[in-house]
Design a protein around this motif. Structure first.
Motif, PDB file in Angstrom:
ATOM      1  N   ASP A 117       0.838  -1.198   0.000  1.00 57.31           N
ATOM      2  CA  ASP A 117       0.000   0.000   0.000  1.00 57.31           C
ATOM      3  C   ASP A 117       0.874   1.250   0.000  1.00 57.31           C
ATOM      4  OD1 ASP A 117      -1.709   2.120   0.586  1.00 57.31           O
ATOM      5  OD2 ASP A 117      -2.920   0.962   1.991  1.00 57.31           O
ATOM      6  N   LEU A 118       0.633   2.140  -0.941  1.00 62.22           N
ATOM      7  CA  LEU A 118       1.413   3.365  -1.075  1.00 62.22           C
ATOM      8  C   LEU A 118       1.371   4.220   0.187  1.00 62.22           C
ATOM      9  CD1 LEU A 118       1.479   5.837  -4.014  1.00 62.22           C
ATOM     10  CD2 LEU A 118       0.473   6.604  -1.878  1.00 62.22           C
ATOM     11  N   SER A 119       0.254   4.231   0.891  1.00 62.88           N
ATOM     12  CA  SER A 119       0.079   5.139   2.028  1.00 62.88           C
ATOM     13  C   SER A 119       0.557   4.563   3.348  1.00 62.88           C
ATOM     14  CB  SER A 119      -1.402   5.519   2.164  1.00 62.88           C
ATOM     15  OG  SER A 119      -2.190   4.371   2.447  1.00 62.88           O
ATOM     16  N   ASN A 120       1.020   3.308   3.351  1.00 65.47           N
ATOM     17  CA  ASN A 120       1.446   2.662   4.589  1.00 65.47           C
ATOM     18  C   ASN A 120       2.969   2.724   4.691  1.00 65.47           C
ATOM     19  OD1 ASN A 120       2.180   0.682   6.612  1.00 65.47           O
ATOM     20  ND2 ASN A 120       0.090  -0.111   6.442  1.00 65.47           N
ATOM     21  N   ASN A 121       3.476   3.659   5.513  1.00 65.05           N
ATOM     22  CA  ASN A 121       4.924   3.875   5.605  1.00 65.05           C
ATOM     23  C   ASN A 121       5.661   2.649   6.123  1.00 65.05           C
ATOM     24  OD1 ASN A 121       4.520   6.489   4.708  1.00 65.05           O
ATOM     25  ND2 ASN A 121       4.517   7.384   6.753  1.00 65.05           N
ATOM     26  N   ASP A 122       5.083   1.955   7.094  1.00 58.62           N
ATOM     27  CA  ASP A 122       5.728   0.755   7.633  1.00 58.62           C
ATOM     28  C   ASP A 122       5.860  -0.323   6.563  1.00 58.62           C
ATOM     29  OD1 ASP A 122       5.943   1.926  10.115  1.00 58.62           O
ATOM     30  OD2 ASP A 122       4.098   1.029  10.892  1.00 58.62           O
ATOM     31  N   SER A 123       4.837  -0.447   5.714  1.00 61.02           N
ATOM     32  CA  SER A 123       4.885  -1.449   4.653  1.00 61.02           C
ATOM     33  C   SER A 123       5.952  -1.102   3.619  1.00 61.02           C
ATOM     34  CB  SER A 123       3.516  -1.552   3.974  1.00 61.02           C
ATOM     35  OG  SER A 123       2.535  -1.994   4.883  1.00 61.02           O
TER      36      SER A 123
END
Length: 314
Positions: A117-123
């Protein structure tokens, strides 16, 4: 005595049901929001093709990128889908995992890609660790539509009354397709996704590659997500070459903490053609599956042989 036996039998059944393996849990649970897919469900839902691979040995993992979405001893989730996407209903648990922050591998119209996911910094951080790349290495966006491109970049030049070329019109003829277009990024794009290397090519401005893949499996996933996907191509961890067989990919990347893989069959070793749209001409900096078109120039092409038009990048 009969009552005690019945009670013991019921207790055993309850205990057994609480230990359902992930493949049964994934097939029996139904999300409240079903995928918006045109494919007709198969006659036997029990044939849901989710295959659990062996559990990863954490001692073999050099970097701290533990898998996040395992259930029990199920290990990495593998979903096998026909290349045509006719059984795309199987992708429902994959979409759910991505929306929850999972990192996995999906097919595109070129090679397999590691996505999140683009918006998930941890990912995004986990994706970089799994691939073994630093912050200076570029990541691209798998977009759901042209609207995503306009949101996260300044977009393609539309042309002006002063004679500047309308590149947008030309680009629309080749996407979806096997091209990655490098464009200036907007503030909407998270910092973890932006090309910010120390080289002079990328030091002056924030840039990002955008893609609209022409692949039914990839498209079915993208159209049911809350956000676009950040991606990087799947390569061998020891050699600079693409891995095309999803079985080999699963064997290698499961050990790195990957959450899932979508098996869409073996691909051809043809990456996307990368076109830099930030200069005076759309310049090919990597020739791949997408052919060179008359409005594109090669990076080493002589000045006099370039197109007569030019445009000003945003």
């Amino acid at each position: 005595m009969a009552t005690a036996t019945a009670t013991a039998t019921a207790a055993a059944a309850a205990a057994s049901s609480s230990r359902l393996p992930f493949r049964r849990a994934a097939s029996s649970s139904s999300s409240s929001s079903q995928l918006r897919l045109p494919a007709v469900p198969p006659p036997h839902r029990a044939s849901f093709a989710v295959v659990a691979l062996h559990k990863r040995n954490p001692k073999r993992l050099k970097y701290a990128s533990q898998r996040q979405f395992t259930r029990g001893d199920a290990g990495m989730l593998r979903v096998q889908v026909e290349p045509s996407g006719e059984d795309a209903w199987k992708l429902e648990p994959v979409v759910e995992l991505i929306n929850r922050g999972a990192v996995g591998i999906i097919p595109t119209d070129t090679v397999y890609s590691i996505v999140c996911d683009l918006s998930n910094n941890d990912s995004v951080e986990r994706l970089r660790r799994i691939k073994g790349i630093g912050d200076s290495k570029p990541l691209s966006i798998l977009c759901r539509s042209l609207r995503d491109i306009d949101t996260y970049t300044t977009g393609f030049p539309r042309g002006t009354n002063q004679g500047q070329a309308n590149i947008f019109r030309a680009v629309k003829r080749v996407i979806p397709g096997p091209y990655t277009f490098i464009l200036p990024a907007t503030k909407e794009l998270p910092k973890q996704c932006i090309r910010h290397g120390s080289s002079t090519r990328y030091a002056k401005r924030r840039q990002v590659g955008v893609r609209l893949p022409d692949d039914p499996i990839c498209e079915a996933i993208l159209q049911n997500l809350d956000e676009p996907l950040i991606c990087t191509s799947v390569k061998s961890l020891s050699e600079d070459e693409w891995i095309l067989d999803p079985v080999i990919i699963a064997d290698i990347y499961e050990q790195q903490g990957l959450d899932f893989i979508v098996d869409g069959g073996t691909r051809i070793a043809d990456p996307s053609t990368v076109v830099d749209m930030t200069g005076s001409y759309p310049t090919i900096i990597r020739q791949g599956k997408g052919p060179k078109l008359d409005w594109m120039v090669a990076e080493d092409e002589e000045q006099e042989s370039r197109p007569t038009f030019a445009y000003k990048a945003a």
